[in-house]
Design a protein around this motif. Sequence first.
Motif, mmCIF file in Angstrom:
data_model
loop_
_atom_site.group_PDB
_atom_site.id
_atom_site.type_symbol
_atom_site.label_atom_id
_atom_site.label_comp_id
_atom_site.label_asym_id
_atom_site.label_seq_id
_atom_site.Cartn_x
_atom_site.Cartn_y
_atom_site.Cartn_z
ATOM 1 N N LEU A 159 29.831 7.037 14.581
ATOM 2 C CA LEU A 159 28.450 6.612 14.791
ATOM 3 C C LEU A 159 27.535 7.638 14.133
ATOM 4 O O LEU A 159 27.725 8.840 14.303
ATOM 5 N N VAL A 160 26.559 7.144 13.374
ATOM 6 C CA VAL A 160 25.658 8.031 12.633
ATOM 7 C C VAL A 160 24.213 7.600 12.864
ATOM 8 O O VAL A 160 23.867 6.432 12.663
ATOM 9 N N ILE A 218 23.118 1.712 2.998
ATOM 10 C CA ILE A 218 21.737 1.743 3.447
ATOM 11 C C ILE A 218 21.011 2.978 2.911
ATOM 12 O O ILE A 218 19.799 2.927 2.685
ATOM 13 N N VAL A 219 21.743 4.075 2.695
ATOM 14 C CA VAL A 219 21.133 5.255 2.073
ATOM 15 C C VAL A 219 20.638 4.900 0.676
ATOM 16 O O VAL A 219 19.508 5.218 0.289
ATOM 17 N N ASP A 220 21.472 4.218 -0.097
ATOM 18 C CA ASP A 220 21.111 3.836 -1.456
ATOM 19 C C ASP A 220 19.886 2.924 -1.459
ATOM 20 O O ASP A 220 18.975 3.095 -2.270
ATOM 21 N N GLY A 251 0.821 -1.200 0.000
ATOM 22 C CA GLY A 251 0.000 0.000 0.000
ATOM 23 C C GLY A 251 0.859 1.257 0.000
ATOM 24 O O GLY A 251 2.050 1.218 -0.322
ATOM 25 N N GLU A 252 0.261 2.376 0.369
ATOM 26 C CA GLU A 252 1.004 3.643 0.418
ATOM 27 C C GLU A 252 2.195 3.507 1.358
ATOM 28 O O GLU A 252 2.062 3.037 2.494
ATOM 29 N N LEU A 253 3.382 3.906 0.901
ATOM 30 C CA LEU A 253 4.587 3.793 1.712
ATOM 31 C C LEU A 253 4.563 4.836 2.823
ATOM 32 O O LEU A 253 4.441 6.040 2.563
ATOM 33 N N LEU A 254 4.669 4.383 4.064
ATOM 34 C CA LEU A 254 4.642 5.283 5.216
ATOM 35 C C LEU A 254 6.016 5.487 5.834
ATOM 36 O O LEU A 254 6.383 6.605 6.186
ATOM 37 N N ALA A 255 6.773 4.403 5.967
ATOM 38 C CA ALA A 255 8.076 4.514 6.632
ATOM 39 C C ALA A 255 9.017 3.408 6.177
ATOM 40 O O ALA A 255 8.590 2.335 5.755
ATOM 41 N N ILE A 256 10.314 3.670 6.314
ATOM 42 C CA ILE A 256 11.353 2.696 5.981
ATOM 43 C C ILE A 256 12.490 2.861 6.973
ATOM 44 O O ILE A 256 12.740 3.968 7.463
ATOM 45 N N TRP A 257 13.151 1.773 7.308
ATOM 46 C CA TRP A 257 14.299 1.885 8.198
ATOM 47 C C TRP A 257 15.380 0.906 7.774
ATOM 48 O O TRP A 257 15.119 -0.117 7.151
ATOM 49 N N SER A 258 16.609 1.250 8.114
ATOM 50 C CA SER A 258 17.742 0.351 7.867
ATOM 51 C C SER A 258 18.858 0.718 8.835
ATOM 52 O O SER A 258 19.263 1.882 8.923
ATOM 53 N N SER A 259 19.329 -0.285 9.565
ATOM 54 C CA SER A 259 20.338 -0.038 10.600
ATOM 55 C C SER A 259 21.411 -1.115 10.575
ATOM 56 O O SER A 259 21.096 -2.306 10.518
ATOM 57 N N THR A 260 22.641 -0.677 10.618
ATOM 58 C CA THR A 260 23.774 -1.582 10.775
ATOM 59 C C THR A 260 24.394 -1.314 12.143
ATOM 60 O O THR A 260 24.814 -0.194 12.414
ATOM 61 N N HIS A 261 24.409 -2.313 12.989
ATOM 62 C CA HIS A 261 24.936 -2.156 14.349
ATOM 63 C C HIS A 261 26.321 -2.795 14.433
ATOM 64 O O HIS A 261 26.525 -3.909 13.957
ATOM 65 N N ALA A 270 6.802 9.729 2.890
ATOM 66 C CA ALA A 270 7.323 8.685 3.766
ATOM 67 C C ALA A 270 8.472 9.231 4.614
ATOM 68 O O ALA A 270 9.145 10.190 4.241
ATOM 69 N N ILE A 271 8.676 8.601 5.773
ATOM 70 C CA ILE A 271 9.786 8.977 6.643
ATOM 71 C C ILE A 271 10.708 7.772 6.811
ATOM 72 O O ILE A 271 10.295 6.621 6.645
ATOM 73 N N GLY A 272 11.977 8.033 7.139
ATOM 74 C CA GLY A 272 12.936 6.949 7.279
ATOM 75 C C GLY A 272 13.907 7.201 8.416
ATOM 76 O O GLY A 272 14.192 8.352 8.758
ATOM 77 N N THR A 273 14.376 6.128 9.019
ATOM 78 C CA THR A 273 15.428 6.213 10.027
ATOM 79 C C THR A 273 16.584 5.323 9.592
ATOM 80 O O THR A 273 16.371 4.208 9.102
ATOM 81 N N LEU A 274 17.792 5.832 9.737
ATOM 82 C CA LEU A 274 18.993 5.094 9.350
ATOM 83 C C LEU A 274 20.039 5.230 10.443
ATOM 84 O O LEU A 274 20.149 6.283 11.075
ATOM 85 N N GLN A 275 20.801 4.175 10.637
ATOM 86 C CA GLN A 275 21.946 4.286 11.533
ATOM 87 C C GLN A 275 23.051 3.338 11.064
ATOM 88 O O GLN A 275 22.791 2.271 10.515
ATOM 89 N N ASP A 276 24.264 3.783 11.277
ATOM 90 C CA ASP A 276 25.423 2.976 10.882
ATOM 91 C C ASP A 276 26.587 3.343 11.787
ATOM 92 O O ASP A 276 26.686 4.478 12.261
ATOM 93 N N GLN A 277 27.458 2.369 12.015
ATOM 94 C CA GLN A 277 28.604 2.597 12.884
ATOM 95 C C GLN A 277 29.837 1.895 12.337
ATOM 96 O O GLN A 277 29.727 0.818 11.763
ATOM 97 N N VAL A 278 30.983 2.513 12.530
ATOM 98 C CA VAL A 278 32.239 1.870 12.194
ATOM 99 C C VAL A 278 32.489 0.752 13.201
ATOM 100 O O VAL A 278 31.902 0.740 14.283
ATOM 101 N N GLY A 279 33.330 -0.203 12.846
ATOM 102 C CA GLY A 279 33.690 -1.241 13.803
ATOM 103 C C GLY A 279 33.303 -2.628 13.332
ATOM 104 O O GLY A 279 33.011 -2.849 12.160
#
Length: 341
Positions: free
Chosen positions: A217-218, A186-188, A144-154, A228-237
């Motif tokens: 850390l981002v 993850i941005v791409d 359906g209509e896209l509301l949100a997306i997320w992608s996280s690398t811990h 739509a809204i999105g949350t992203l996080q990524d960290q070195v290590g």
Amino acid sequence: MLKGGVQGFGGVGQEFTKQINFKKFFGDDVKIVACCNRGKEKRDLAKKEYGIAAYENVDDLIAHGLDFMLIVSTSHAHPEAAIHCAKAKIPYLIEKPIAPNIEQAREIVATAQAAGIITGVNYSMRYVPAFQKMKQMVDSGQLGELLAIWSSTHRGYGFYGSGDRHAAITNPKESGGWIIHHMCHIVDWCIWCAGPVEEVYALTRSTAPVELDSEELVFATIKFKNGAIGTLQDQVGTYCHHDSGIIGRKASVGEITSYPEKKLLKFFSESEPFRPGMEWAIPQIIDPDVDMAIESGLAHFIRCLKEKHPTKVPVSEALYSLEVCNALRRSAKERRPIRMD
């Protein structure tokens, strides 16, 4: 016979050469014949262990006579190799990011388009069946209509302050910094699924000295033009966990993170009947390997060369991802939201 060259003979360059020359993953009609590398040690290794010619610069490599190039060096060397390949009309697969800054990336795209060559960018998430399946579910309207997306690398540990000095952090001038060097994956993927971006906001933290100007850390939010809204996080290590998913008006889908050896998806639909007494919804489990292509970025590029058609990730799309990453880095520095004009 398709004769290829490798620009940058580090770990990735060596692995690609093994896959093509020794493991014969792509048939007997494809071969790596030469490479270039700025360090003499790797050039000597290429000659002795891999039996290929080795040069110090990309112009000499191009002069060897190539049908394609694999550009897998450090980020700062990507623009020269890509632009020189385009001028010589040599198709290429390039690692992300295509360049450390926007001006160089725009020149890469302009020269590739002017030459009319096949280009591909090795954004690995686009070739993983689980992420392909989520993209398909968005495009088909199943969610359906896209509301949100997320992608996280811990990543649980491995920071500058603890002594693990990743090259992207110690030399941001060559890498572009962690957002541009790695968070671009993850941005791409989020842009691929959700479309153009309206605004970004990012917060960063680092254990590295301030003068290095390196984020470790981002955490970021994205507002897309479709609402739509999105949350992203990524960290070195050291990698320890990854999680991605999409919420639509009709349904939602996300990774099952308890199965790291095989990416399965959990699918929740608004059409499922409500179960009285059930505290948690019961998902439908989807194995994306059943109907999605299992093909690496390298395999896809080689296939496109043989079939003479464009790749699914041309450099023009990587330019937009880089523009969004650049806006995220700027947001963190200026401590304010940045609109994508």
